[in-house]
Motif scaffolding. Structure first.
Motif, PDB file in Angstrom:
ATOM      1  N   VAL A 177     -11.311  12.207  -7.223  1.00 30.36           N
ATOM      2  CA  VAL A 177     -10.830  13.180  -8.211  1.00 30.36           C
ATOM      3  C   VAL A 177     -11.596  12.994  -9.519  1.00 30.36           C
ATOM      4  N   LYS A 178     -11.676  11.735  -9.942  1.00 27.93           N
ATOM      5  CA  LYS A 178     -12.336  11.428 -11.215  1.00 27.93           C
ATOM      6  C   LYS A 178     -13.777  11.908 -11.240  1.00 27.93           C
ATOM      7  N   TYR A 179     -14.488  11.646 -10.157  1.00 29.85           N
ATOM      8  CA  TYR A 179     -15.931  11.905 -10.141  1.00 29.85           C
ATOM      9  C   TYR A 179     -16.301  13.148  -9.335  1.00 29.85           C
ATOM     10  N   LEU A 205      -8.527   8.633   3.156  1.00 28.71           N
ATOM     11  CA  LEU A 205      -8.192   7.878   1.954  1.00 28.71           C
ATOM     12  C   LEU A 205      -7.536   6.560   2.330  1.00 28.71           C
ATOM     13  N   ARG A 206      -8.123   5.459   1.926  1.00 25.21           N
ATOM     14  CA  ARG A 206      -7.529   4.160   2.217  1.00 25.21           C
ATOM     15  C   ARG A 206      -6.386   3.890   1.247  1.00 25.21           C
ATOM     16  N   PRO A 207      -5.172   3.715   1.736  1.00 24.09           N
ATOM     17  CA  PRO A 207      -4.041   3.439   0.833  1.00 24.09           C
ATOM     18  C   PRO A 207      -4.294   2.187  -0.010  1.00 24.09           C
ATOM     19  N   GLY A 208      -3.872   2.232  -1.235  1.00 22.17           N
ATOM     20  CA  GLY A 208      -4.019   1.073  -2.106  1.00 22.17           C
ATOM     21  C   GLY A 208      -5.399   0.942  -2.740  1.00 22.17           C
ATOM     22  N   HIS A 209      -6.357   1.714  -2.253  1.00 25.16           N
ATOM     23  CA  HIS A 209      -7.715   1.707  -2.802  1.00 25.16           C
ATOM     24  C   HIS A 209      -7.906   2.877  -3.772  1.00 25.16           C
ATOM     25  N   ALA A 210      -9.084   2.920  -4.370  1.00 24.95           N
ATOM     26  CA  ALA A 210      -9.377   3.971  -5.334  1.00 24.95           C
ATOM     27  C   ALA A 210     -10.115   5.148  -4.713  1.00 24.95           C
ATOM     28  N   LEU A 223      -4.412   3.806  -9.351  1.00 18.07           N
ATOM     29  CA  LEU A 223      -5.255   3.101  -8.375  1.00 18.07           C
ATOM     30  C   LEU A 223      -6.678   3.051  -8.912  1.00 18.07           C
ATOM     31  N   VAL A 258      -4.220  10.682   4.576  1.00 18.01           N
ATOM     32  CA  VAL A 258      -4.694  12.049   4.777  1.00 18.01           C
ATOM     33  C   VAL A 258      -6.216  12.045   4.840  1.00 18.01           C
ATOM     34  N   ASN A 276       0.834  -1.209   0.000  1.00 17.82           N
ATOM     35  CA  ASN A 276       0.000   0.000   0.000  1.00 17.82           C
ATOM     36  C   ASN A 276       0.867   1.256   0.000  1.00 17.82           C
ATOM     37  N   PRO A 304     -20.514  13.242 -13.643  1.00 18.58           N
ATOM     38  CA  PRO A 304     -20.954  13.186 -12.247  1.00 18.58           C
ATOM     39  C   PRO A 304     -21.565  14.521 -11.809  1.00 18.58           C
ATOM     40  N   PHE A 316      -9.084   7.890  -3.369  1.00 19.13           N
ATOM     41  CA  PHE A 316      -8.572   9.189  -3.821  1.00 19.13           C
ATOM     42  C   PHE A 316      -8.841   9.400  -5.308  1.00 19.13           C
ATOM     43  N   THR A 317      -8.460   8.423  -6.109  1.00 16.85           N
ATOM     44  CA  THR A 317      -8.604   8.602  -7.559  1.00 16.85           C
ATOM     45  C   THR A 317     -10.083   8.670  -7.954  1.00 16.85           C
ATOM     46  N   GLY A 318     -10.920   7.931  -7.252  1.00 18.80           N
ATOM     47  CA  GLY A 318     -12.352   7.983  -7.539  1.00 18.80           C
ATOM     48  C   GLY A 318     -12.925   9.361  -7.239  1.00 18.80           C
ATOM     49  N   ILE A 368      -9.084  13.909   3.427  1.00 16.33           N
ATOM     50  CA  ILE A 368      -9.154  14.746   2.224  1.00 16.33           C
ATOM     51  C   ILE A 368     -10.018  15.981   2.418  1.00 16.33           C
TER      52      ILE A 368
END
Lengths: 360, 360, 360, 360
Positions: B112-114, B101-106, A290, B318, A268, D31, B108-110, B320
């Motif tokens: 930002v994306k959405y 934010l769970r490390p290794g999961h999406a 990720l 962190v 992680n 979104p 954060f990126t989710g 967010i």
């Protein structure tokens, strides 16, 4: 069907090694992008054969002509087609052995797929030569990315069993490192290792054999949020393109296969707030992705390139016409190791893939 | 955009972990295929959580309902949609920490994306739960392939640093071996190694940590001639799908990364005429694919599955919302190792990819 | 994005009227189709300008070069690219007025779309000249269809207000009628009407004006069962392509708009068993399509082609640079009526569409 | 394959008239869009049967459930799937006659296409009922367009031979006119004509017969520059979708077929600078589209809707099982004229098409 890819940047390739021309049409380039012809030529020169004793002695000028989509030095926004006329072809070399299936090549699968109607000369549509139009298209895309600050660079991580001893700091690699690598015809970090790699290639050439290797590619300054979960993930998109490059047999992102030997607590990438108030990770085991989406850290992946299948050593094979076992001795001029010339191809297709993901 | 894939067999997935339902629509199935509901249930049970102490304690029934494209026990040829209603969701577990934010999961990126509008509960659309509809679709495709004699099987090649000592004979593996592996909830060749792997998973679980591993998949009886050069190569098609599976970070075909350490004369698979007048190769370093097209030898590939990012150990991350560094301790019920449950997912998506390549 | 269409037969067009070349890549043609170069030339000649006093005096040789996908007189199965080099271009004619928006043309919309970066000369990518590659591709597809017994034919149903008095028997039209029409440069059933149409075109030319018309196209010997409900309906597929042809403003199938004036009991095509035990309909108001799928009756549709926008008469317009109202007088050589030259284009694109629907 | 359409907004429909459910998945919605459930219900009510004596007596509640892509009242950006459970189905009505091909329906073509495996009950996947999910998706898209000021409206231009005497000013139609039309269950400009149309429908119903008609649709406030030349032209995109709507047999833009009777000097829309310094045209014969791209004038098109094929009158047909000529008398509850209920469907699919063209 095979030659079309993309949704926002669509590419359509065509051509056979010994046909009239090879080429590519790029649909979806925004209008008004300046086209730097010298930059394209440089990129294509990186891929072109005949430049050093490490590559084939075949000389291919790879002189491209832009047929459309280009006006007053800029993209028009309409489909841009470029072609490269074929020449310096020794088709006779191939005719003699056209019924003898070359091991490691697509001679057999191409014949089955196309019911013997495919142009077999020089590998035909399967030829590595088809990567020249990809480099052309990649150069266009790369320049567009560079204007947004996005930089792509690669190094040869290994040739055969020789590995580059140094490694790129994939957490904080900077632009200069990547640009330096891009200028090097044989990009490695540890120059001594690089020399050993070159020697091993020449040794292999002398033995009528060939070598493969691993290319590591890094893309920096990508914003977070590019890509999608599932079918348009960054990994899906790039691997799709990378496995389109002849000779690539493996692709991994971040720590890749090695991540399977780590514990979750090691793998992680933990987050922290950087001094400039950005969200960053201490490590980059996930290679900047990720959930299929970029997280703003450097994008890192590796591609495994198999040894050139064209070797001078005698090989067992079959004559597909009379279906008999035979011994094959391939003539012609071939690369003892395709890895150095594959570097700009990998980078080009990465640029195409990234721009396709980013473009709206 | 993310949820649609394919050209001859098109799949369209939807759903969030804690929403009303997850599901998939399959377009392009030929009419008249008998649907074996028990077979589908078996395949889905292989993926379902809560079955052994190696997986999460969450119980998901994964009861599917077929809404369309199904009449009198057969496919109609029109789009077949199946859904799985969600239940047994502990959404509260997630709400408490949704800004962490769970490390290794999406996470954060989710976000930002959405733009923060995505359903974060249980990973939302990024949840591994979305692989259940893929297994449903894969079971349909797999059954169709089996009627043509094509068999898919996998083994766990490694868990963490423990490797299966035996290896599959990828030149002449037979149907029975693959079917046996398919019936095993923890498929390995060397059973002693398998026990060690299980122990290591339980140990890891006890430590609040997790493990990853490598899955090797083999497909036999594929005719030569499937796939295309370049963008619809077998490798491109399958890697695209494999990297859509959450947690997959590497994919290799045949000898994959290892082929880069071989000489051309070792890597090339030499041809011979078999006794039954077929063209075969002595070795299978290319994993049954040359020039992107099957050559009739077993299709072999490996996928690297990272350790489950959800671990009980405390992690740095962190918040967010207030953009501060924090310490996260994830609660909830999670898999200490997702590899065994990933096996049927990998096989399912392989079946989808292969049928898409074969179907006219 | 604009230039790529299809799923089984994919076409990718490129080029500008006054650029280096225009062309098309066709992906998905089965290997082994003989290519009849004379047949292609004939089809392209039907479209070429400068042949009669009814068309523009511009001479375009439309000499195509096949660059790829073609070997030993046959398709190889790989992408087939053909180009036509541009010449005989009077670019100066266009430069003078390039800021004056030509009414009825895409000057304005092209500028907005491409932010002024498009090649405006001769209409650039919007030029009717881009239909030449479509005729090339259509000829290839048409020949493949003809080998399966499928025949395409068209007639000019009207020019301006003059209508062909006779009509095709759309229930039992035979091959000979369609082939006869195909050989006629101005295909009508009532020759006297045809003469009147030609006179009206010449009269219009003398007045510095232009005319449009309606083209009726018929395809016979299509098997029942082609096409799909909803988004891949025969109507959707063909209308998509037909409206891609510049100047087409209306498309109708069977009785089309006229069917709205019929009662259900009149419009419904009643079934009967034919003497040879086939299911046929007494009438063909639905134009051979029900539920988006062919029913085995002749496929019938009509396309409305607007009058050529390039006219010699003075017109009101604006100068887009200084945004002032101006009077425009277009010079150059233009078709007083594009309808006769549109006939082979409509037929070509029909062949592409039909083959795309039929090919597996 | 049939059920998936789009590139930026992708829709995937599924379902059969008498199956468990019908539905749609929409992929590509940005979104954060608020979802106005009441607005969707209103739109779906406009299409729902059973509301007036002009439509079928069947009651379909069309109650939709959103399964995914929806969180806290907004779109999440992930695929949004909605389903409508089927009920109030009189399947028995259909079973009795299932071997008797209903003229004008897809019974025959569906059987051929799907080799008899399709769900024939109530038309199965060919049922007009499948337009309900399209209206659902259209309502979502339409609301997004309305927030950008884009308004869609339609009127019934004709029912059978009765035409609306008044006509919309397609050069300067305003928002209020379109909104008024949208609120009217039977939108015509000349109310007296509207009454005559209704009478003719009831008369036709009494006779066991049916009527068709023409729907004119207008979209205002579209910016110039939307769409592409050739294969993604506005006309290609919208006609593709419009011809997917069951019963549509003709589509024309602007003056459509009538433009063929005009001279170029009449048909060309001359430009002028408007008082507010915009480029406008005096006329709008091209329906707001030039070169496949919007020019900022109202988008105008017309769709021809054939008379409902389900009529009570006896009809000649064949029994496909024993292949004999028979007389068919259809029972069940059917629309004497589908035109009023088709209006919201046409508008919905227009909204989907326009948003797909505009979305980046």
């Amino acid at each position: 069907m095979s030659g079309i890819w993309g949704n926002k940047i669509k590419i359509s390739i065509f051509g056979e090694s010994h046909g009239k021309a090879i080429g590519i049409t790029i649909d979806g380039l925004k209008p008004g992008n300046e086209i730097d012809l010298n930059y394209i030529k440089e990129q294509m020169k990186r891929r072109a054969p005949g430049l050093t004793n490490l590559s084939t002695a075949r000389k291919e000028q790879d002189e491209f002509q832009i047929l459309s989509g280009y006006f007053n030095g800029r993209t028009t926004g309409t489909p841009l087609c470029a072609i490269i006329l074929n020449n310096d072809t020794h088709s006779e070399d191939y005719k003699k052995t056209s019924n003898m299936l070359r091991p490691g090549h697509a001679d057999f699968t191409g014949r089955v797929k196309y019911h013997n109607f495919n142009d077999y000369r020089g590998g035909g549509h399967f030829s590595g030569r088809l990567t020249a139009p990809l480099v052309f298209a990649g150069a266009l895309c790369r320049k567009i990315l560079e204007k947004r600050g996005i930089v792509i660079g690669s190094r040869i991580e290994s040739i055969g069993k020789i590995r580059d001893k140094s490694s790129v700091d994939i957490v904080s690699v900077n632009k200069d490192t990547l640009l330096d690598l891009s200028k090097d015809g044989f990009p490695v970090l540890d120059k001594a290792c690089g020399e050993k790699m070159k020697e091993s290639i020449l040794k292999s050439k002398g033995e009528g054999d060939s070598l493969g290797g691993i290319i590591e590619t890094i893309v920096i300054n990508l914003p977070a949020g590019i890509g999608d979960p599932f079918f348009d993930s960054v990994e899906s998109t790039l691997s799709h393109l990378l496995f389109s490059v002849p000779a690539v047999k493996g692709v991994e992102f971040g720590e890749g296969f090695n991540i399977t030997t780590m514990k979750g607590s090691e793998a992680n990438d933990e987050y922290y707030m950087s001094k400039d108030n950005n969200i960053k990770t201490y490590t980059n085991n996930n290679g900047g992705i990720l959930g299929g989406i970029t997280n703003g850290m450097p994008l890192v992946f590796r591609a495994a390139v198999k040894p050139t299948p064209s070797i001078a050593k005698t090989q067992k094979t079959v004559n597909i016409e009379n279906r008999e076992n035979v011994i094959l001795k391939i003539k012609g001029r071939h690369d003892p190791c395709i890895v150095p010339r594959a570097v700009p191809v990998i980078e080009a297709i990465t640029a195409i893939g990234i721009l396709n993901l980013m473009e709206e």
